[in-house]
Scaffold this motif. Structure first.
Motif, mmCIF file in Angstrom:
data_model
loop_
_atom_site.group_PDB
_atom_site.id
_atom_site.type_symbol
_atom_site.label_atom_id
_atom_site.label_comp_id
_atom_site.label_asym_id
_atom_site.label_seq_id
_atom_site.Cartn_x
_atom_site.Cartn_y
_atom_site.Cartn_z
ATOM 1 N N UNK A 1 0.834 -1.204 0.000
ATOM 2 C CA UNK A 1 0.000 0.000 0.000
ATOM 3 C C UNK A 1 0.875 1.263 0.000
ATOM 4 N N UNK A 2 1.925 1.244 0.804
ATOM 5 C CA UNK A 2 2.799 2.419 0.868
ATOM 6 C C UNK A 2 3.549 2.619 -0.446
ATOM 7 N N UNK A 3 3.915 1.530 -1.095
ATOM 8 C CA UNK A 3 4.582 1.640 -2.399
ATOM 9 C C UNK A 3 3.619 2.249 -3.422
ATOM 10 N N UNK A 4 2.375 1.769 -3.419
ATOM 11 C CA UNK A 4 1.371 2.339 -4.328
ATOM 12 C C UNK A 4 1.185 3.821 -4.039
ATOM 13 N N UNK A 5 1.130 4.162 -2.762
ATOM 14 C CA UNK A 5 0.919 5.559 -2.372
ATOM 15 C C UNK A 5 2.082 6.453 -2.815
ATOM 16 N N UNK B 1 -4.259 5.146 -13.955
ATOM 17 C CA UNK B 1 -3.795 4.379 -15.127
ATOM 18 C C UNK B 1 -2.279 4.250 -15.103
ATOM 19 N N UNK B 2 -1.642 5.365 -14.794
ATOM 20 C CA UNK B 2 -0.178 5.357 -14.725
ATOM 21 C C UNK B 2 0.298 4.479 -13.558
ATOM 22 N N UNK C 1 2.939 -0.257 -11.444
ATOM 23 C CA UNK C 1 2.877 -1.427 -10.569
ATOM 24 C C UNK C 1 3.086 -2.724 -11.364
ATOM 25 N N UNK C 2 2.629 -2.713 -12.611
ATOM 26 C CA UNK C 2 2.883 -3.880 -13.471
ATOM 27 C C UNK C 2 4.385 -4.031 -13.719
#
Lengths: 140, 158
Positions: free
Chosen positions: B110-114, B126-127, B132-133
């Motif tokens: 979650x923190x990485x996504x944030x 979208x980016x 993340x992919x």
């Protein structure tokens, strides 16, 4: 945790007649629950409670598996844990002399205890098997 | 045996889980972000669908709670797209969860996504999905390297 709690329920056993042909060796406890309900030895309320308790123990085992670092697992992992849970419970209910006695225990013991006692029995069986193996090696 | 349907949180209007999610409004309303009971229903229904699609079983709603807590403070979170964005974030999270083969803690994902959402993605979901992919791809490559097998797999997520 003692494995032998049969004294309190011995008189109830004689009232139950189980059709053994309806019991399955695999998933024994589940077939026992079904048969218990069919003959009226387990109420549908109790069966519902047991299902709920099985899910609670499964949740505890999944949390143990992820060590609290994740709240989810793959369905495959959850099913594997479920299979091991049922296996340990089967070992416990199979160790009784007959299914009637096992049903009485299903009615008054918690699923958490049944699972824990199954795991303990498995540990004992494993130790016994190891000892037998060592004795066999000596004979050779 | 479909454990996914049995174990994944089922929505009951006054359940503790719904009340817990509603209580997050107390914090997020400072950013003008408020979820209605219908919004929560939408989020939970979507969550259950994603879990089913990714063949996962989840015991609680902690991930959704954490996504709300963390992303509601983002300057890029818009009131009009709050629920849709949270749904997208849920999907990205469980995609990552599977792709990282359960080797990274929930909170680290979650923190990485944030970090990316507020950083190079500038609020674009979208980016973020694309980034993340890439990360998941790199994670898998690292996993195949002998070094990463012995030195721990989570280092890139710290």
């Amino acid at each position: 945790m003692g494995l032998d709690n049969t004294q309190d329920c011995s008189r109830s056993v004689s009232n139950i007649i189980i059709d053994r042909s309806r019991l399955k060796r695999n998933n024994y406890i589940l077939s026992l629950l079904q048969e218990g309900q069919r003959v009226g030895a387990i109420t549908s309320k109790k069966a519902y409670q047991i299902q709920g308790e099985i899910m609670q123990v499964l949740q505890q085992l999944i949390r143990k598996y992820t060590q609290g670092k994740s709240t989810s697992v793959t369905s495959e992992t959850a099913e594997d844990i479920m299979v091991s849970l049922i296996y340990a419970m089967d070992v416990y209910v199979l160790h009784f002399n007959n299914p009637e006695e096992a049903i009485v225990h299903l009615n008054f013991e918690s699923i958490k205890d049944i699972h824990a006692k199954g795991v303990e029995l498995l540990r004992q069986y494993y130790e016994d098997a190891k000892q037998l193996y060592q004795e066999m090696k000596k004979i050779d | 045996m479909n454990l996914s349907d049995i174990l994944n949180f089922q929505l009951l209007p006054k359940s503790n889980s719904v009340m817990e999610l509603l209580s997050l409004n107390e914090k997020t309303k400072e950013q003008g972000l408020v979820l209605t009971p219908d919004d929560i229903k939408t989020l939970v229904v979507f969550r259950n669908k994603v879990l089913r699609d990714y063949a996962r079983v989840e015991l609680g709603i902690e991930v959704l709670q954490e996504l709300i807590k963390v992303f509601s403070s983002s300057p890029y979170m818009e009131k009009d797209h709050y629920v849709d964005t949270l749904n997208e974030l849920q999907e990205i999270f469980y995609y990552l969860r599977n792709e990282t083969e359960d080797k990274v803690e929930d909170i680290k994902l979650i923190m990485k996504m944030n970090d990316y959402f507020n950083g190079s993605c500038a609020g674009s979901v979208e980016l973020l999905r694309s980034k993340m992919e890439e990360l998941a791809e790199n994670f898998k490559k690292d996993m195949m390297c002998l070094d990463s097998l012995f030195e721990g797999d989570e280092s890139a997520w710290d």
